[in-house]
Design an enzyme around this catalytic site. Sequence first.
Site, PDB file in Angstrom:
ATOM      1  N   GLY A  81       5.659 -21.747  -3.749  1.00 49.87           N
ATOM      2  CA  GLY A  81       6.015 -20.337  -3.540  1.00 49.87           C
ATOM      3  C   GLY A  81       7.004 -20.181  -2.400  1.00 49.87           C
TER       4      GLY A  81
ATOM      5  N   GLY B 205       9.052 -16.936  -1.957  1.00 52.42           N
ATOM      6  CA  GLY B 205       8.359 -15.663  -1.735  1.00 52.42           C
ATOM      7  C   GLY B 205       8.568 -15.180  -0.306  1.00 52.42           C
TER       8      GLY B 205
ATOM      9  N   ASP C  55       6.375 -14.884   2.190  1.00 53.26           N
ATOM     10  CA  ASP C  55       5.765 -15.768   3.192  1.00 53.26           C
ATOM     11  C   ASP C  55       6.426 -17.145   3.190  1.00 53.26           C
ATOM     12  OD1 ASP C  55       4.107 -13.637   3.495  1.00 53.26           O
ATOM     13  OD2 ASP C  55       2.260 -14.670   2.934  1.00 53.26           O
TER      14      ASP C  55
ATOM     15  N   LEU D 257       1.203 -21.386  -1.224  1.00 53.55           N
ATOM     16  CA  LEU D 257       1.448 -19.938  -1.155  1.00 53.55           C
ATOM     17  C   LEU D 257       1.760 -19.351  -2.531  1.00 53.55           C
ATOM     18  CD1 LEU D 257       3.730 -19.763   2.041  1.00 53.55           C
ATOM     19  CD2 LEU D 257       1.253 -20.044   1.876  1.00 53.55           C
TER      20      LEU D 257
ATOM     21  N   SER E 167      -7.170 -14.476   0.538  1.00 60.05           N
ATOM     22  CA  SER E 167      -6.801 -13.059   0.640  1.00 60.05           C
ATOM     23  C   SER E 167      -7.979 -12.155   0.979  1.00 60.05           C
ATOM     24  CB  SER E 167      -6.227 -12.638  -0.714  1.00 60.05           C
ATOM     25  OG  SER E 167      -6.229 -11.247  -0.840  1.00 60.05           O
TER      26      SER E 167
ATOM     27  N   GLU F  75      -8.432  -9.489  -0.338  1.00 59.98           N
ATOM     28  CA  GLU F  75      -8.859  -8.913  -1.612  1.00 59.98           C
ATOM     29  C   GLU F  75     -10.164  -9.567  -2.087  1.00 59.98           C
ATOM     30  OE1 GLU F  75      -7.115  -6.357  -3.085  1.00 59.98           O
ATOM     31  OE2 GLU F  75      -8.290  -6.282  -4.927  1.00 59.98           O
TER      32      GLU F  75
ATOM     33  N   TYR G 132      -7.440 -10.712  -9.709  1.00 62.66           N
ATOM     34  CA  TYR G 132      -6.785 -11.407  -8.589  1.00 62.66           C
ATOM     35  C   TYR G 132      -7.824 -11.811  -7.531  1.00 62.66           C
ATOM     36  CZ  TYR G 132      -4.071 -12.074  -4.330  1.00 62.66           C
ATOM     37  OH  TYR G 132      -3.570 -12.590  -3.167  1.00 62.66           O
TER      38      TYR G 132
HETATM   39  N1  GDD Z   1       1.643  -1.593  -5.540  1.00 60.33           N
HETATM   40  C1  GDD Z   1       1.366  -0.274  -5.497  1.00 60.33           C
HETATM   41  N2  GDD Z   1       2.210   0.610  -6.104  1.00 60.33           N
HETATM   42  N3  GDD Z   1       0.251   0.126  -4.847  1.00 60.33           N
HETATM   43  C2  GDD Z   1      -0.006   1.451  -4.801  1.00 60.33           C
HETATM   44  C3  GDD Z   1       0.824   2.407  -5.382  1.00 60.33           C
HETATM   45  C4  GDD Z   1       1.989   1.975  -6.077  1.00 60.33           C
HETATM   46  O1  GDD Z   1       2.759   2.750  -6.637  1.00 60.33           O
HETATM   47  N4  GDD Z   1       0.286   3.626  -5.140  1.00 60.33           N
HETATM   48  C5  GDD Z   1      -0.814   3.455  -4.434  1.00 60.33           C
HETATM   49  N5  GDD Z   1      -1.017   2.133  -4.214  1.00 60.33           N
HETATM   50  C6  GDD Z   1      -2.170   1.531  -3.498  1.00 60.33           C
HETATM   51  C7  GDD Z   1      -2.882   0.439  -4.295  1.00 60.33           C
HETATM   52  O2  GDD Z   1      -3.760   1.017  -5.263  1.00 60.33           O
HETATM   53  C8  GDD Z   1      -3.613  -0.255  -3.156  1.00 60.33           C
HETATM   54  O3  GDD Z   1      -4.803   0.430  -2.861  1.00 60.33           O
HETATM   55  C9  GDD Z   1      -2.652  -0.122  -1.965  1.00 60.33           C
HETATM   56  O4  GDD Z   1      -1.699   0.878  -2.334  1.00 60.33           O
HETATM   57  C10 GDD Z   1      -1.928  -1.402  -1.608  1.00 60.33           C
HETATM   58  O5  GDD Z   1      -1.351  -1.928  -2.758  1.00 60.33           O
HETATM   59  P1  GDD Z   1      -0.372  -3.194  -2.721  1.00 60.33           P
HETATM   60  O6  GDD Z   1       0.723  -2.973  -1.756  1.00 60.33           O
HETATM   61  O7  GDD Z   1      -0.011  -3.503  -4.135  1.00 60.33           O
HETATM   62  O8  GDD Z   1      -1.283  -4.338  -2.070  1.00 60.33           O
HETATM   63  P2  GDD Z   1      -2.777  -4.842  -2.383  1.00 60.33           P
HETATM   64  O9  GDD Z   1      -3.633  -4.415  -1.229  1.00 60.33           O
HETATM   65  O10 GDD Z   1      -3.219  -4.453  -3.728  1.00 60.33           O
HETATM   66  O11 GDD Z   1      -2.603  -6.412  -2.379  1.00 60.33           O
HETATM   67  C11 GDD Z   1      -1.811  -7.080  -1.391  1.00 60.33           C
HETATM   68  O12 GDD Z   1      -2.625  -7.478  -0.319  1.00 60.33           O
HETATM   69  C12 GDD Z   1      -3.568  -8.510  -0.598  1.00 60.33           C
HETATM   70  C13 GDD Z   1      -4.356  -8.780   0.691  1.00 60.33           C
HETATM   71  O13 GDD Z   1      -5.328  -7.788   0.832  1.00 60.33           O
HETATM   72  C14 GDD Z   1      -1.113  -8.264  -2.058  1.00 60.33           C
HETATM   73  O14 GDD Z   1      -0.163  -8.780  -1.158  1.00 60.33           O
HETATM   74  C15 GDD Z   1      -2.081  -9.386  -2.375  1.00 60.33           C
HETATM   75  O15 GDD Z   1      -1.372 -10.519  -2.852  1.00 60.33           O
HETATM   76  C16 GDD Z   1      -2.834  -9.739  -1.082  1.00 60.33           C
HETATM   77  O16 GDD Z   1      -3.714 -10.802  -1.310  1.00 60.33           O
END
Ligand code: GDD
Length: 322
Positions: free
Chosen positions: A8, A11, A13, A78, A123, A125, A149
């Site tokens: 990765g 990416g 990171d 990664l 993560s 998550e 995930y």
């Molecule tokens: N992507 C996205 N797009 N998220 C949204 C949106 C949108 O339009 N609207 C609201 N959200 C909310 C998601 O439902 C989530 O609750 C939050 O914003 C963050 O979403 P993301 O930025 O997609 O990140 P993530 O928390 O789901 O996952 C990321 O963080 C993890 C670590 O906690 C990713 O980077 C994962 O790979 C990582 O492991």
Amino acid sequence: MKKALITGINGQDGSYLSEYLIKQGYQVHGILRRHSVAENQDVRIKDMDVKTYYGELTDEISLFKILRKVKPDVIYNLAAMSHVGISNELPIFTVKTNSLAVMQLLELAKEICPEAKIYQASSSEMFGNSIDKDGFQRLSTTMNPVSPYGCSKVMAYNLIRYYRNAYNKFYCNGILFNHESPRRGSNFVTNKVIKSIVMIKKNIIKKLELGNLDSMRDWGHSKDYVRAMHLIVNHKKADDFVIATGETRSVKDMVNYVFAKLSIPVKKHLSINKKYFRPEELKYLKGDCSKAKKILKWKPKNNIKSLIKIMIDAELKRLKNI
Ligand code: GDD
């Protein structure tokens, strides 16, 4: 020169880690997945002094050849299907890439480069909706994932621990909470919000469409987090660490903050679209990184406000240069 292999590498990171390891005197090797748009293949690393190989985590033959050729001293795994929402659309691919491929990597490394250390990108998550009474997640928090995930990352996390104990290997997990930067993919919420609001400011688009605004995240800067990866791998004992800022904000607060910073009224330009909601939402993340602070002497240099400023400035600069 020590050899680091990064899966990765192109990416967010992978690219920051490459820069960091080159400065630390490593020879950096990386695996690139074939991309149909040739320009995007190595877009984040194209000016860096790294050696790259076409490969794919789920293609064990490619992995076998790369490991045999590079014989790395350390592997940073990664590569992943890293989008939580999309993992609901691609559950099988997610598990093949994020779990099964990790097992393949561990088995191959055991045979080909048995002394290599391995860092696994775990993560927050994985915790799902488990929260300790004091409002934090930490290593002892129950893992109760709420997405394909999250489930796939729990398996990989456990594989690392199992191989470490069973075969006495230097394999470690960094449980990283959300981390962002100008290099973040634009379908993750911070970069989507910042890019869109800057484009609204410049009259390029009119609306920002989002999903759930109520979830809360602990957002840090990717640059700070790759420093932690290197510290984890160079600690005297193979161990697992939580890497986070210890602060949490709702998506709504983050969005309002960016709108306010660019002096744009929220109501006129924001709408909600159900398509961005997830089948089950992870509501709240706040990481306790005190173990990393104490043992690794790591602490983040950025918080959410400095991170947002860096991302807005980068986006303004990018648009100016187009
Ligand atoms: N992507 C996205 N797009 N998220 C949204 C949106 C949108 O339009 N609207 C609201 N959200 C909310 C998601 O439902 C989530 O609750 C939050 O914003 C963050 O979403 P993301 O930025 O997609 O990140 P993530 O928390 O789901 O996952 C990321 O963080 C993890 C670590 O906690 C990713 O980077 C994962 O790979 C990582 O492991």
